[in-house]
Scaffold this active site. Structure first.
Site, PDB file in Angstrom:
ATOM      1  CD  GLU A  56      18.299  35.738 -39.035  1.00  0.00           C
ATOM      2  OE1 GLU A  56      18.150  36.065 -40.220  1.00  0.00           O
ATOM      3  OE2 GLU A  56      17.631  34.729 -38.279  1.00  0.00           O
TER       4      GLU A  56
ATOM      5  CB  CYS B 181      17.701  42.776 -43.413  1.00  0.00           C
ATOM      6  SG  CYS B 181      16.526  42.608 -42.086  1.00  0.00           S
TER       7      CYS B 181
ATOM      8  CD  GLU C 175      21.128  43.249 -48.659  1.00  0.00           C
ATOM      9  OE1 GLU C 175      22.535  43.155 -48.313  1.00  0.00           O
ATOM     10  OE2 GLU C 175      20.155  43.318 -47.891  1.00  0.00           O
TER      11      GLU C 175
ATOM     12  CE  LYS D 299      32.939  44.161 -34.927  1.00  0.00           C
ATOM     13  NZ  LYS D 299      32.509  45.425 -35.699  1.00  0.00           N
TER      14      LYS D 299
HETATM   15  P1  NAP Z   1      28.655  43.697 -42.217  1.00  0.00           P
HETATM   16  O1  NAP Z   1      29.663  44.580 -43.262  1.00  0.00           O
HETATM   17  O2  NAP Z   1      28.264  42.482 -42.837  1.00  0.00           O
HETATM   18  O3  NAP Z   1      29.070  43.871 -40.900  1.00  0.00           O
HETATM   19  C1  NAP Z   1      28.275  43.417 -39.922  1.00  0.00           C
HETATM   20  C2  NAP Z   1      29.293  43.369 -38.607  1.00  0.00           C
HETATM   21  O4  NAP Z   1      29.895  42.318 -39.126  1.00  0.00           O
HETATM   22  C3  NAP Z   1      29.982  44.666 -38.301  1.00  0.00           C
HETATM   23  O5  NAP Z   1      29.821  44.539 -36.932  1.00  0.00           O
HETATM   24  C4  NAP Z   1      31.095  44.379 -38.849  1.00  0.00           C
HETATM   25  O6  NAP Z   1      32.040  45.055 -38.254  1.00  0.00           O
HETATM   26  C5  NAP Z   1      31.388  42.957 -38.731  1.00  0.00           C
HETATM   27  N1  NAP Z   1      32.338  42.278 -39.465  1.00  0.00           N
HETATM   28  C6  NAP Z   1      32.836  42.748 -40.623  1.00  0.00           C
HETATM   29  N2  NAP Z   1      33.803  41.787 -41.245  1.00  0.00           N
HETATM   30  C7  NAP Z   1      34.013  40.633 -40.159  1.00  0.00           C
HETATM   31  C8  NAP Z   1      34.651  39.554 -40.260  1.00  0.00           C
HETATM   32  N3  NAP Z   1      35.675  39.399 -40.984  1.00  0.00           N
HETATM   33  N4  NAP Z   1      34.702  38.886 -38.847  1.00  0.00           N
HETATM   34  C9  NAP Z   1      33.826  39.147 -37.956  1.00  0.00           C
HETATM   35  N5  NAP Z   1      33.173  40.500 -37.954  1.00  0.00           N
HETATM   36  C10 NAP Z   1      33.193  41.066 -38.978  1.00  0.00           C
HETATM   37  O7  NAP Z   1      27.281  44.310 -42.559  1.00  0.00           O
HETATM   38  P2  NAP Z   1      26.626  45.754 -42.420  1.00  0.00           P
HETATM   39  O8  NAP Z   1      27.478  46.743 -43.497  1.00  0.00           O
HETATM   40  O9  NAP Z   1      26.953  46.353 -40.895  1.00  0.00           O
HETATM   41  O10 NAP Z   1      25.206  45.823 -42.481  1.00  0.00           O
HETATM   42  C11 NAP Z   1      24.270  45.881 -43.614  1.00  0.00           C
HETATM   43  C12 NAP Z   1      24.029  44.284 -44.134  1.00  0.00           C
HETATM   44  O11 NAP Z   1      23.334  43.786 -42.782  1.00  0.00           O
HETATM   45  C13 NAP Z   1      23.045  44.266 -45.238  1.00  0.00           C
HETATM   46  O12 NAP Z   1      23.537  43.195 -46.086  1.00  0.00           O
HETATM   47  C14 NAP Z   1      21.972  43.781 -44.634  1.00  0.00           C
HETATM   48  O13 NAP Z   1      20.876  43.012 -45.136  1.00  0.00           O
HETATM   49  C15 NAP Z   1      22.233  42.893 -43.346  1.00  0.00           C
HETATM   50  N6  NAP Z   1      21.326  42.913 -42.141  1.00  0.00           N
HETATM   51  C16 NAP Z   1      20.642  41.624 -42.070  1.00  0.00           C
HETATM   52  C17 NAP Z   1      19.602  41.591 -41.251  1.00  0.00           C
HETATM   53  C18 NAP Z   1      18.784  40.335 -41.000  1.00  0.00           C
HETATM   54  O14 NAP Z   1      18.286  40.155 -39.996  1.00  0.00           O
HETATM   55  N7  NAP Z   1      18.802  39.286 -41.936  1.00  0.00           N
HETATM   56  C19 NAP Z   1      19.305  42.859 -40.489  1.00  0.00           C
HETATM   57  C20 NAP Z   1      19.712  43.943 -40.704  1.00  0.00           C
HETATM   58  C21 NAP Z   1      20.807  43.973 -41.727  1.00  0.00           C
HETATM   59  P3  NAP Z   1      32.819  46.656 -39.027  1.00  0.00           P
HETATM   60  O15 NAP Z   1      31.758  46.861 -39.867  1.00  0.00           O
HETATM   61  O16 NAP Z   1      32.959  47.368 -37.842  1.00  0.00           O
HETATM   62  O17 NAP Z   1      34.094  46.044 -39.586  1.00  0.00           O
END
Ligand code: NAP
Ligand code: MG
Length: 484
Positions: free
Chosen positions: A250, A284, A384, A175
């Site tokens: 993560e 991240c 963040e 996903k």
């Molecule tokens: P996000 O909003 O948390 O989304 C991540 C994934 O989760 C997307 O595919 C999203 O789908 C999905 N998702 C959202 N709500 C969900 C739910 N209720 N149930 C299941 N899946 C759900 O993160 P993002 O905006 O894409 O990415 C930015 C964040 O990622 C930042 O906070 C960054 O720090 C973090 N990050 C962490 C790492 C690490 O390794 N620690 C690496 C890269 C990024 P949709 O968005 O399609 O709805």
């Protein structure tokens, strides 16, 4: 496959039949959508899990040679389509084309690295207390794993989960983020073309709250690996916790770079600028706090501000130093944090606006931004941003620097610039971070090294990447075999 078919379920490309209308945009030119399509429905998400479940026994029984061969073939295909993949990535995510090329190259490298798990994710034979009994462990695939991924490394992150899962005999429901479905689809097309059997990898594109929930609440799921924001990660962990499934999350970071007076100041400034502004701060592991000793604060601040002002911002396809933010939402977040920091009394030293000549540009551009006079309690030092906004915090000694560095809920990556071995050692011991760099940027990692954070950054430290990443995707069974 047509332009609007993003769902890959049991070896077939399909249109979504859910309620989400999704639009893919170029963040440098968001007024002209690249493609509009319908997201998957809950029942399609369920069908994807069913397909993965049906395929899992056969794939688990496939020989190591067979699994390895498919993954090597995917790597070769990625190399053969390198430029097209990089362009797809830049068009929907916005990063400079040279960064996309590097990421696509890394995806091929990841497939080759993880392909080796097919042969090496081994158990071990242990000394037995009973001479009649052989004691050993075996590694078995979990079964069906759900992979939920963000947009910022939209081919590398799905790859490092998927390749490790598939190499060790699991089947997958991927996903990806709705912001970057095109590169996810391209990746899955290459898996299909490389000969991966139907059902082993399924792609479900739709909003996380709809399809993510349908996947994660399905009883046929045997494990979940998530990368994304801390809020969503905690929600996902809670959703699957009651079933006792292995779950890996993560999440966010607020990564510090500490600089001591004995450091190479020019090298420290280079690293801070690269770590804070590379990838538009959308890593991240991005550097978001520069913690500097008062004796060199002025010199280092000037050097970092000069570098920030030297950064050329523009559309990713023009290969600037820094591309736009990924989305309207992230663009709003970036400018909101500029206001938050100013309202808290931080001093804007540079940036914080649209770049020169782009005031009326619809692209999500922002200047590299540096704040001085930041105190650790401020929101700009705690939360963040995920944008190119760097906070400078001045301290009067190394112990204070350590305390400030650790004074956040996150613990992903951290760096120290020094020429003193004792300080380097003290830092590696006392810093609360899963990845520690001495005289290096907080960003960047090598694939054979484990990756992951502490505290609110990760569910478990360092379970991804690295030569033991197979551990998450496998059960270990302990066998006692006594001959009759
Ligand atoms: P996000 O909003 O948390 O989304 C991540 C994934 O989760 C997307 O595919 C999203 O789908 C999905 N998702 C959202 N709500 C969900 C739910 N209720 N149930 C299941 N899946 C759900 O993160 P993002 O905006 O894409 O990415 C930015 C964040 O990622 C930042 O906070 C960054 O720090 C973090 N990050 C962490 C790492 C690490 O390794 N620690 C690496 C890269 C990024 P949709 O968005 O399609 O709805
Ligand atoms: Mg999101």
């Amino acid at each position: 496959m047509t332009d609007t078919q993003f769902q890959y379920i049991d070896g077939e490309w399909r249109d979504g039949d859910g309620d989400d209308d999704l639009v893919v945009r170029d963040p440098a030119a968001p007024d002209d959508p690249i493609v509009s399509f319908t997201g998957a429905s809950r029942s399609q998400a369920t069908a994807a899990v069913r397909a993965a479940d049906a395929a899992s026994e056969t794939w688990a029984a496939a020989s190591p040679e067979e699994r390895e061969a498919v993954l090597y073939a995917v790597a070769d295909r990625i190399d053969d389509h390198h430029e097209a993949l990089a362009e797809t990535l830049t068009r929907e995510e916005g990063k400079p084309i040279s960064s996309s090329r590097a990421e696509v190259g890394r995806a091929a490298e990841l497939f080759r690295f993880f392909a080796s798990f097919a042969r090496t994710a081994a158990g071990e034979t242990l000394p037995s207390s009973d001479p009649e009994t052989v004691t050993y462990t075996v590694r078995e695939p979990l079964g069906v794993v759900a992979l939920v991924t963000p947009w910022n490394f939209p081919i590398a992150t799905p790859t490092w989960k998927l390749a490790a899962a598939v190499a060790t005999g699991n089947s997958v429901v991927l996903k990806p983020s709705s912001e970057t479905p095109m590169i996810a689809r391209a990746l899955v097309e290459h898996l299909e073309a490389a000969g991966l059997p139907e059902g082993v990898v399924n792609l479900v594109v739709g909003s996380g709250s709809t399809v993510g929930d349908a996947i994660l609440t399905d009883d046929r799921i045997d494990g979940v690996s998530f990368t994304g924001s801390t809020d969503v990660g905690r929600h996902i962990a809670a959703t699957v916790a009651e079933r006792g499934l292995p779950v890996q999350t993560e999440m966010g970071g607020k990564n510090p770079q500490v600089v001591l007076p004995d450091a190479d100041i020019e090298a420290a400034a280079d690293a801070a600028a690269a770590g804070a502004f590379g990838l538009t701060g959308q890593a991240c592991t991005a550097t978001s706090r520069l913690i500097v000793h008062e004796d060199i604060a002025e010199e280092l601040t000037d050097a970092v501000v000069a570098r920030a002002e030297d950064i050329e911002v523009g559309p990713g396809m023009e290969d600037p130093d820094m591309g736009p933010a990924v989305s309207a939402e992230q663009d709003d977040t970036n400018f909101r944090y500029v206001e938050v920091a100013e309202a808290e009394g931080a001093t804007r030293l540079t940036g914080g606006g649209r770049p020169d000549g782009r005031a009326d540009d619809p692209g999500y551009f922002i200047e590299p931004t540096v704040f001085g006079g930041v105190e650790s309690g401020m929101r700009i030092a705690q939360e963040e941003v995920f944008g190119p906004v760097l906070s400078i915090l001045v301290v009067s000694d190394f112990e204070e620097a350590l305390a400030v560095a650790n004074d956040v809920e996150y613990g992903l990556s951290a760096s120290l610039f020094t020429s003193d071995m004792a300080s380097a050692r003290r830092f590696t011991e006392a810093i609360e971070a899963g990845v520690v760099k001495i005289n290096g940027t907080t960003t960047g990692s090598q694939i054979q090294m484990p990756f992951g954070g502490m505290k609110a950054s990760s569910s478990e430290t360092q379970k991804e990447l690295g030569h033991r990443a197979y551990e998450f995707y496998t059960h270990r069974k302990a066998v006692y075999r006594t001959d009759p």
